[in-house]
Motif scaffolding. Sequence first.
Motif, mmCIF file in Angstrom:
data_model
loop_
_atom_site.group_PDB
_atom_site.id
_atom_site.type_symbol
_atom_site.label_atom_id
_atom_site.label_comp_id
_atom_site.label_asym_id
_atom_site.label_seq_id
_atom_site.Cartn_x
_atom_site.Cartn_y
_atom_site.Cartn_z
ATOM 1 N N TRP A 1 34.148 40.656 43.897
ATOM 2 C CA TRP A 1 33.740 41.101 42.553
ATOM 3 C C TRP A 1 32.829 40.060 41.899
ATOM 4 O O TRP A 1 31.778 40.384 41.353
ATOM 5 C CB TRP A 1 34.989 41.358 41.708
ATOM 6 C CG TRP A 1 34.754 41.412 40.230
ATOM 7 C CD1 TRP A 1 34.037 42.348 39.534
ATOM 8 C CD2 TRP A 1 35.238 40.478 39.264
ATOM 9 N NE1 TRP A 1 34.050 42.056 38.195
ATOM 10 C CE2 TRP A 1 34.773 40.924 37.998
ATOM 11 C CE3 TRP A 1 36.020 39.327 39.332
ATOM 12 C CZ2 TRP A 1 35.074 40.235 36.818
ATOM 13 C CZ3 TRP A 1 36.330 38.645 38.158
ATOM 14 C CH2 TRP A 1 35.853 39.100 36.929
ATOM 15 N N LYS A 2 33.238 38.810 41.986
ATOM 16 C CA LYS A 2 32.430 37.737 41.399
ATOM 17 C C LYS A 2 31.125 37.541 42.173
ATOM 18 O O LYS A 2 30.048 37.441 41.585
ATOM 19 C CB LYS A 2 33.231 36.432 41.386
ATOM 20 C CG LYS A 2 34.428 36.434 40.452
ATOM 21 C CD LYS A 2 35.200 35.128 40.568
ATOM 22 C CE LYS A 2 36.437 35.133 39.688
ATOM 23 N NZ LYS A 2 37.240 33.886 39.865
ATOM 24 N N GLU A 3 31.233 37.493 43.486
ATOM 25 C CA GLU A 3 30.065 37.193 44.323
ATOM 26 C C GLU A 3 28.966 38.236 44.175
ATOM 27 O O GLU A 3 27.770 37.905 44.129
ATOM 28 C CB GLU A 3 30.496 37.106 45.782
ATOM 29 C CG GLU A 3 29.368 36.809 46.758
ATOM 30 C CD GLU A 3 29.835 36.801 48.199
ATOM 31 O OE1 GLU A 3 28.962 36.782 49.099
ATOM 32 O OE2 GLU A 3 31.067 36.824 48.443
ATOM 33 N N SER B 1 28.747 40.536 41.630
ATOM 34 C CA SER B 1 28.590 41.004 40.242
ATOM 35 C C SER B 1 28.900 42.496 40.120
ATOM 36 O O SER B 1 28.161 43.266 39.499
ATOM 37 C CB SER B 1 27.171 40.710 39.740
ATOM 38 O OG SER B 1 26.899 39.325 39.779
ATOM 39 N N GLU C 1 38.828 40.051 44.406
ATOM 40 C CA GLU C 1 38.384 39.306 43.231
ATOM 41 C C GLU C 1 37.184 38.419 43.564
ATOM 42 O O GLU C 1 36.240 38.303 42.774
ATOM 43 C CB GLU C 1 39.530 38.465 42.669
ATOM 44 C CG GLU C 1 40.623 39.306 42.031
ATOM 45 C CD GLU C 1 41.789 38.479 41.521
ATOM 46 O OE1 GLU C 1 41.765 37.238 41.706
ATOM 47 O OE2 GLU C 1 42.728 39.062 40.944
#
Length: 229
Positions: free
Chosen positions: A188-190, A192, A185
Amino acid sequence: MYQLTGVTKRYTRGKETIDALAGVDLTIDDGDRLVIQGPTGGGKSTLLQMLGGLDRPTTGSVELDGVDLARLSEARLTAVRAEKIGFVFQSFNLIPTLTAQENVETALVPLRVKAAERRERAAEALGSVGLGERLGHLPGELSGGQQQRVAIARALVKRPRVLLADEPTGNLDEGTRDDIVDLLEGLWKEHSLTFVMVTHDSAVARRAPRLATIEAGRLTVAEQAVPAS
């Protein structure tokens, strides 16, 4: 990003015909995080293989950035997988005779990255998953959770736009499972990423903002509230 339209996948076993996917329609936007859940044999992994260009539909289209993967030549499909899509599997799929760094470097060979850059990028990727001190270790010298971290680093080292994970926590205990999901997760954020994961684990599925349920090849998708971390 992805647009699936009328996707079916039909297998023949003797005189029996099985629809692993039965007219699936699905849209996945850039940056989405989607979990696919369902019973064994319901079509979860088949759907993920379609998204990854690892298999072709019997009918229907699987478009990635407007290009139908089902219509590409095998050579072009291989290039798309190498350039755009990272894969993480339940069984890690590490080469036992290669170190962690060498295993990660293998993902860059098809991209014709020079050796020095391969080493640098592999070390950086392993550092990003908490294994910066384990570059020279063989898979057999690492725990299951550490081996999965190597596999995640290998998937991400080529800087893909899409990360596909098939039961990535299936071989892990509960505590290690949570660590790996937290890591995925965060990445995923780091980065994009567009992130699609197959899981049988309801505790993992509840953490995703979109949940696709597939049974007997038929798909339903729902938005869901994500628990606060």
